[in-house]
Write an enzyme that holds these catalytic residues in place. Structure first.
Site, short mmCIF file in Angstrom:
data_model
loop_
_atom_site.label_atom_id
_atom_site.label_comp_id
_atom_site.label_asym_id
_atom_site.label_seq_id
_atom_site.Cartn_x
_atom_site.Cartn_y
_atom_site.Cartn_z
CG ASP A 9 42.90 37.08 44.74
OD1 ASP A 9 42.63 36.49 43.67
OD2 ASP A 9 42.04 37.51 45.52
CG ASP A 104 41.91 34.58 40.25
OD1 ASP A 104 41.36 33.55 40.68
OD2 ASP A 104 41.66 35.72 40.66
CD GLU A 105 42.15 32.90 45.78
OE1 GLU A 105 42.12 32.63 46.96
OE2 GLU A 105 41.13 32.91 45.06
MG MG Z 1 41.07 37.08 42.24
#
Ligand code: MG
Length: 358
Positions: A9, A104-105
């Site tokens: 993350d 983003d993960e």
């Molecule tokens: Mg994040």
């Protein structure tokens, strides 16, 4: 053989990109989000802003009240997408089992990675270093033998840190875990659990399955299993996924189109957009649909071919779904509302190049 999951993350992703590209922002409270005069909400804020009580999904107007010096930027989606692709290129060096959750993960299954003698902790460390070298941005990681625990773990040493839950630590970790940390436990469920005196994983383990099913329906069983350390879900790679959807079960029935449309607009669509973004790097939307479950558990879905997540079409489908039971002796309440998107086949690198005219 234990599985090895890594959840990666990025730290305050959108904002970190903005600060990286404009060092003058360093040391100031910064957020990316919609304008306050248009009922906008924040999508991300940095850790300085969080000290003022500002958080993601907060209305921009409220955030500015809490932190008047907050710098709110509109965001540059194209830049974020490019970085997301860079990160993805790093992931594929370590595994082909990648499940993106947003730009983003992602979950990675590194069970079969022989590097570092198979140490997922070291693999996660390497990935985070590579991300930093390639992008100048930091990421956090969670490492665990069970999928949902990897996600919880990535939050524990954030930012720029990682946390490993070893197989022999799993049950102790869950026993002490606050139930609100378990993915799927929203505000309403958390309140209800507390009302029954259920606060931690141990509380659930000491209660009984029938009770949980009676009061929490199907999710009661999920919770029971999670608290016993059972989560047999594999990483769902984007290649095999044909649709992405978001749905919400209510603790009371909704009858009006207006209320449901508001939930759709304010709760479901922002979440769906976030989850869709990584897929739209290489896939296209083919159809969109609405799912309704009524108080008598009757289920209906309404779909339409469509190339975008068109809100007007969704509103129409919602109305259609509700109309199915209009005019009946008694109008039915809605227990669950979902919105889903059907995706095209994944395009190959060659097709992508043709599309771009390269
Ligand atoms: Mg994040």
């Amino acid at each position: 053989m234990n599985k090895k999951f890594v959840h990666i993350d990025m730290d305050a992703f959108y904002v970190s990109v903005e600060i990286r590209d404009n060092p003058k922002l360093q040391g100031q409270p910064v957020a990316v989000g919609g304008a306050s005069n248009r009922r906008g909400v924040l999508s991300t804020c940095n850790y300085i802003a969080r000290q003022f009580g500002v958080h993601s999904a907060m209305p921009t107007a409220l955030a500015l009240k809490k932190c008047p010096d907050l710098i709110v930027l509109p965001g540059r989606m194209q830049a974020y997408k490019e970085i997301s692709q860079q990160i993805r290129d790093i992931f594929v060096q370590h595994t082909d089992k990648i499940e993106p959750l947003s730009l983003d993960e992602a979950y990675l299954d590194v069970s079969n990675n022989p590097l570092h003698n198979g140490s997922a902790t070291l693999i996660a460390q390497t990935i985070r270093q590579q991300i930093y070298q390639a992008t100048g941005l930091t990421a956090s990681a969670g490492i665990a033998p069970i999928k949902f625990l990897a996600k919880i773990a990535s939050d524990l040493n954030k930012p720029n840190g990682q946390y490993t839950i070893k197989p022999e630590q799993v049950q102790d970790f869950i026993d002490e875990l606050e139930l609100k940390k378990i993915p799927g436990v929203g505000k309403v469920t958390w309140q209800k659990l507390q009302n029954y005196g259920l606060n931690t994983g141990l509380d659930v383990r000491n209660s009984n399955l029938e009770f949980l099913q009676q009061h929490f329906g199907k999710y009661g069983q999920v919770l029971w299993r999670r608290c016993h350390g059972i989560d047999e879900r594999e990483v769902e790679t984007e290649r095999v996924r044909k649709s992405v959807g978001v749905e919400r079960t209510f603790d009371k029935d909704f009858y009006s189109y207006e209320q449901l449309n508001q939930i759709l607009t304010e709760k479901l669509l922002p979440e769906l957009n976030r989850r869709l973004e990584p897929y739209l790097l290489s896939r296209q939307i083919e159809k969109i649909g609405i799912k309704l479950k009524f108080s008598d558990f009757q289920l209906t879905t309404k779909e339409q071919q469509c190339q975008t997540l068109d809100h007007t079409v969704l509103r129409y489908l919602l109305q259609e779904g509700l109309n199915r039971f209009d005019g009946k002796a008694q109008k039915k309440g809605v227990r669950l509302l979902g919105v889903q998107v059907g995706l095209s086949e994944q395009r190959t690198a060659v097709q992508l190049k043709l599309d771009l005219g390269e």
